[in-house]
Design a protein around this motif. Structure first.
Motif, mmCIF file in Angstrom:
data_model
loop_
_atom_site.group_PDB
_atom_site.id
_atom_site.type_symbol
_atom_site.label_atom_id
_atom_site.label_comp_id
_atom_site.label_asym_id
_atom_site.label_seq_id
_atom_site.Cartn_x
_atom_site.Cartn_y
_atom_site.Cartn_z
ATOM 1 N N ASP A 1 53.083 62.916 14.410
ATOM 2 C CA ASP A 1 54.520 62.708 14.364
ATOM 3 C C ASP A 1 55.088 63.227 15.686
ATOM 4 O O ASP A 1 54.513 64.125 16.309
ATOM 5 N N VAL A 2 56.209 62.681 16.106
ATOM 6 C CA VAL A 2 56.850 63.146 17.345
ATOM 7 C C VAL A 2 58.214 63.725 16.966
ATOM 8 O O VAL A 2 59.194 62.994 16.794
ATOM 9 N N PRO A 3 58.281 65.059 16.796
ATOM 10 C CA PRO A 3 59.522 65.675 16.310
ATOM 11 C C PRO A 3 60.575 65.824 17.386
ATOM 12 O O PRO A 3 60.273 65.960 18.578
ATOM 13 N N LEU A 4 61.819 65.824 16.957
ATOM 14 C CA LEU A 4 62.923 66.075 17.875
ATOM 15 C C LEU A 4 62.828 67.495 18.421
ATOM 16 O O LEU A 4 63.025 67.733 19.608
ATOM 17 N N ALA B 1 48.806 75.311 14.660
ATOM 18 C CA ALA B 1 49.883 75.674 15.578
ATOM 19 C C ALA B 1 50.856 74.533 15.831
ATOM 20 O O ALA B 1 51.922 74.750 16.407
ATOM 21 N N ASN B 2 50.499 73.336 15.418
ATOM 22 C CA ASN B 2 51.303 72.145 15.678
ATOM 23 C C ASN B 2 51.368 71.308 14.413
ATOM 24 O O ASN B 2 50.538 70.426 14.184
ATOM 25 N N ARG B 3 52.353 71.592 13.581
ATOM 26 C CA ARG B 3 52.392 70.985 12.255
ATOM 27 C C ARG B 3 52.632 69.481 12.291
ATOM 28 O O ARG B 3 52.405 68.793 11.297
ATOM 29 N N HIS B 4 53.089 68.967 13.404
ATOM 30 C CA HIS B 4 53.312 67.527 13.546
ATOM 31 C C HIS B 4 52.035 66.777 13.902
ATOM 32 O O HIS B 4 52.014 65.544 13.877
ATOM 33 N N VAL B 5 50.960 67.501 14.237
ATOM 34 C CA VAL B 5 49.667 66.871 14.528
ATOM 35 C C VAL B 5 48.960 66.632 13.197
ATOM 36 O O VAL B 5 48.557 67.568 12.515
ATOM 37 N N ARG B 6 48.802 65.397 12.817
ATOM 38 C CA ARG B 6 48.192 65.061 11.528
ATOM 39 C C ARG B 6 46.670 65.029 11.591
ATOM 40 O O ARG B 6 45.996 65.301 10.615
ATOM 41 N N TRP B 7 46.142 64.688 12.755
ATOM 42 C CA TRP B 7 44.677 64.609 12.907
ATOM 43 C C TRP B 7 44.334 64.638 14.371
ATOM 44 O O TRP B 7 45.061 64.100 15.217
ATOM 45 N N VAL B 8 43.237 65.299 14.699
ATOM 46 C CA VAL B 8 42.701 65.271 16.053
ATOM 47 C C VAL B 8 41.186 65.313 15.965
ATOM 48 O O VAL B 8 40.621 66.041 15.149
ATOM 49 N N PRO C 1 23.404 52.166 25.907
ATOM 50 C CA PRO C 1 24.077 50.874 26.098
ATOM 51 C C PRO C 1 24.151 50.057 24.818
ATOM 52 O O PRO C 1 25.000 49.160 24.708
ATOM 53 N N ALA C 2 23.294 50.357 23.831
ATOM 54 C CA ALA C 2 23.305 49.649 22.547
ATOM 55 C C ALA C 2 24.000 50.464 21.458
ATOM 56 O O ALA C 2 23.751 50.246 20.266
ATOM 57 N N ALA C 3 24.872 51.395 21.829
ATOM 58 C CA ALA C 3 25.522 52.277 20.864
ATOM 59 C C ALA C 3 26.228 51.506 19.759
ATOM 60 O O ALA C 3 26.860 50.477 20.001
ATOM 61 N N THR C 4 26.098 52.003 18.542
ATOM 62 C CA THR C 4 26.802 51.426 17.403
ATOM 63 C C THR C 4 28.201 52.021 17.314
ATOM 64 O O THR C 4 28.532 53.004 17.982
ATOM 65 N N SER C 5 29.010 51.432 16.458
ATOM 66 C CA SER C 5 30.385 51.857 16.273
ATOM 67 C C SER C 5 30.675 52.031 14.795
ATOM 68 O O SER C 5 30.205 51.238 13.969
ATOM 69 N N ALA C 6 31.426 53.070 14.459
ATOM 70 C CA ALA C 6 31.798 53.308 13.067
ATOM 71 C C ALA C 6 33.252 53.742 12.995
ATOM 72 O O ALA C 6 33.758 54.426 13.908
ATOM 73 N N LEU C 7 33.915 53.366 11.912
ATOM 74 C CA LEU C 7 35.290 53.786 11.689
ATOM 75 C C LEU C 7 35.329 55.298 11.459
ATOM 76 O O LEU C 7 34.622 55.823 10.606
ATOM 77 N N ALA C 8 36.145 55.995 12.228
ATOM 78 C CA ALA C 8 36.280 57.443 12.063
ATOM 79 C C ALA C 8 37.422 57.794 11.112
ATOM 80 O O ALA C 8 37.243 58.547 10.155
ATOM 81 N N ARG C 9 38.591 57.279 11.346
ATOM 82 C CA ARG C 9 39.768 57.502 10.494
ATOM 83 C C ARG C 9 40.731 56.347 10.671
ATOM 84 O O ARG C 9 40.663 55.611 11.648
ATOM 85 N N SER C 10 41.679 56.247 9.764
ATOM 86 C CA SER C 10 42.773 55.284 9.874
ATOM 87 C C SER C 10 44.073 55.994 9.529
ATOM 88 O O SER C 10 44.141 56.744 8.541
ATOM 89 N N TYR C 11 45.084 55.781 10.362
ATOM 90 C CA TYR C 11 46.406 56.328 10.098
ATOM 91 C C TYR C 11 47.448 55.234 10.265
ATOM 92 O O TYR C 11 47.255 54.285 11.034
ATOM 93 N N VAL D 1 53.413 59.688 10.295
ATOM 94 C CA VAL D 1 52.097 59.099 10.083
ATOM 95 C C VAL D 1 51.472 59.653 8.804
ATOM 96 O O VAL D 1 51.657 60.820 8.463
ATOM 97 N N THR D 2 50.756 58.790 8.123
ATOM 98 C CA THR D 2 49.992 59.184 6.947
ATOM 99 C C THR D 2 48.607 58.563 7.037
ATOM 100 O O THR D 2 48.411 57.540 7.693
ATOM 101 N N ARG D 3 47.650 59.181 6.364
ATOM 102 C CA ARG D 3 46.296 58.663 6.413
ATOM 103 C C ARG D 3 46.175 57.417 5.545
ATOM 104 O O ARG D 3 46.738 57.349 4.444
#
Length: 573
Positions: free
Chosen positions: A459-462, A509-516, A546-556, A565-567
């Motif tokens: 979230d980006v708080p005022l 320390a940053n309540r507006h950060v939902r995920w990192v 070079p043949a690295a696979t990809s996986a979904l980590a999270r969705s927001y 933002v919500t998960r």
């Protein structure tokens, strides 16, 4: 950012296929780019094909026998409009005319665009002239196309065809598309790993475009960053001159995964700092020493020229990358340049971060952004933003993790509180922008950010100190690096081991950060509907593979009107 811690026109004739026009003159002018002209639309291009490649094929078309021209750096498109798109390629007219050489004759290059992959339904053709003055790169700014339509395009010179590419125009201005979908990437350091993220995005058939949020190339010499390269770029030394920057861009464009990405989707790009030098500002950079490396103005001019030569980007206001694209009534995309106008970064803890006399965006650009946000009638206001706007404090992070985090941020570790290369170092501009969103009641602003080599959902708080009592006025989705170092790389530990402590401390320390996520490399996919904007964050199995696979980590996601933002539980279909 995210580098080392501080320490001649031809007389063509214009024709139209049904309801379709051809190309316009490139806005850089003949001194910086070949002039685009048009040719009569005939039954077929008179080409003797040598080494022709199909649509979406990775790599580049092969040169013909002897000194026949070759397309060794692929094709690309970018900056889609409802009626047009920018096409790009580079031709190698003779074997010695390599990037940065300044060698090679002028050569006429033909382009064509069709609605089918077999080019049976060609809708526009034209000619451009490639010359050493623009490093034999060419652009065709094609207009008169149909909105929200997929097209196939290719080039030809001297009897040789380029690989074919696929592109897509934007929805009509008055249209109300059901959805929009963009790939999102940043920070692609060639020496730090392979570009598997680009390969995965190139394989998707559901994207309107790919948004590159900066650090497309890096300026360092071999072994400077990272110290142990996965592979080596060219030139081996730090890039300083026009020839150097051209060589660096040209070498990077030989990567097959990057070539595949450009052939598959239009790319919408902005620059950050490494396209010139680390932690750059209006009159200098952390990674530039005037005495040893010459005048900053000369280096920056060289980097900017090479960038516009090699990237499928229309130079916009004042020859920078800030500009605006519209995608029907669903979204406006405001693209920022946060390097060309900013004041120099200040040290941690200095009160100058709050000075109204200092700017990150420049007064004219900030006014352009705020007035554009007010005037927009789009459902969503997307802001392509190269450095993080959300305020973040790191004071509660354990001391042994502060240094590595600072290295990701490109700032000193001692007493780390904020990243002064980000909007945190220019709080007056941020307050003005966020205050404008709040005071004007502008909803559904989403900042799309790169630079920091981590995935974030904020979230980006005022007023962050009072959040959640102070309202959130926007949201921010930050994409991690394609390859550039993040926390586990710097610490030399397996992903998602030590980083958990730092991630928890940042969120506390940053309540507006939902995920990192401080460890993953990868990309993201942004999906927009009238009801919500959603980001799927993807992680690669191994940047060195070079043949690295990809996986979904999270969705927001952020729902329309909420500014939060919500998960999300399920991936985008």
């Amino acid at each position: 950012m995210g580098g080392r811690a501080a320490n001649s026109s031809d007389s063509g004739r214009t024709s139209r296929a049904p309801a379709l026009a051809s190309a316009l003159v490139n806005p850089l002018g003949p001194s910086r780019r070949a002039v685009v002209t048009t040719a009569a639309v005939a039954a077929a291009l008179p080409l003797a094909v040598a080494g022709e490649a199909g649509a979406g094929e990775a790599g580049a078309g092969e040169a013909g026998a002897g000194d026949a021209p070759g397309f060794l750096h692929g094709v690309a498109s970018g900056d889609p409009l409802p009626d047009g798109v920018l096409l790009w390629t580079r031709v190698t007219p003779v074997p010695g005319a390599v990037p940065g050489s300044g060698a090679g004759p002028e050569v006429e290059v033909e382009w064509e665009i069709a609605t089918d992959a077999d080019f049976a339904a060609v809708v526009a053709r034209g000619r451009v002239v490639a010359s050493a003055a623009a490093d034999h790169t060419v652009k065709a700014d094609v207009r008169g196309l149909l909105p929200d339509t997929a097209y196939h395009f290719r080039f030809a010179a001297g009897g040789v065809r380029s690989p074919a590419g696929r592109t897509r125009t934007a929805p009509a201005d008055g249209a109300d598309p059901a959805s929009l979908r963009f790939g999102v990437v940043s920070c692609s350091n060639y020496e730090a790993g392979h570009f598997a993220a680009y390969r995965h995005l190139a394989a998707r058939a559901d994207l309107h475009a790919v948004l590159h949020l900066g650090d497309y190339v890096y300026e360092y010499g071999t072994g400077e960053y990272p110290a142990e390269p996965v592979r080596r770029h060219e030139p081996a030394h730090e890039v300083l001159t026009l020839a150097d920057y051209r060589v660096r861009h040209g070498h990077q464009r030989t990567d097959p995964d990057l070539a595949a990405l450009h052939a598959a989707h239009p790319v919408i790009a902005i620059w950050d700092d490494h396209e010139t030098a680390n932690n750059s500002w209006r009159d200098g950079a952390e990674n530039h020493t005037e005495g040893a490396e010459g005048a900053w103005s000369a280096r920056r001019e060289a980097a900017v020229q090479a960038y516009f030569e090699w990237m499928p980007v229309r130079p916009a206001i004042e020859g920078t990358t800030y500009r605006r694209l519209r995608f029907g009534g669903l979204a406006d995309l405001h693209l920022l340049d946060l390097r060309s106008f900013r004041d120099q970064q200040v040290g941690i803890g200095e009160g100058a971060v709050d000075s109204p006399d200092r700017t990150i965006a420049g007064r004219a650009q900030l006014e352009w952004l705020t007035s554009g946000l007010s005037a927009s009638d789009a459902r969503w206001h997307l802001v392509g933003n190269s450095v993080m706007i959300s305020p973040v404090a790191f004071g509660s992070v354990p001391a042994h993790l502060l240094g590595p985090i600072a290295e990701c941020l490109g700032i000193p570790a001692g007493g780390l509180a904020v990243g002064t290369d980000q909007w945190d170092g220019y709080t007056h501009d941020r307050e003005r922008l966020l205050g404008h969103l709040h005071g004007q009641g502008i909803a559904n602003t989403v900042f799309l950010t790169g630079d920091i080599h981590m995935h974030w959902a904020n979230d980006v708080p005022l007023n962050a100190a009072l959040y959640p009592l102070s309202p959130s006025v926007a949201t921010e989705f930050v994409v991690t690096s394609v390859t550039s170092d993040n926390l586990d790389d710097i610490l030399g530990v397996p992903p998602h081991t030590l980083s958990g402590v730092a991630e928890a401390a940042v969120r506390a320390a940053n309540r507006h950060v939902r995920w990192v996520d401080m460890d993953s490399h990868g990309y993201a996919v942004l999906d927009i509907t009238a009801e919500r904007a959603r980001m799927d964050y993807f992680a690669l199995s191994d940047r060195a593979d070079p043949a690295a696979t990809s996986a979904l980590a999270r969705s927001y996601l952020t729902r329309s009107g909420t500014q939060r933002v919500t998960r999300a539980d399920e991936p985008i279909a």
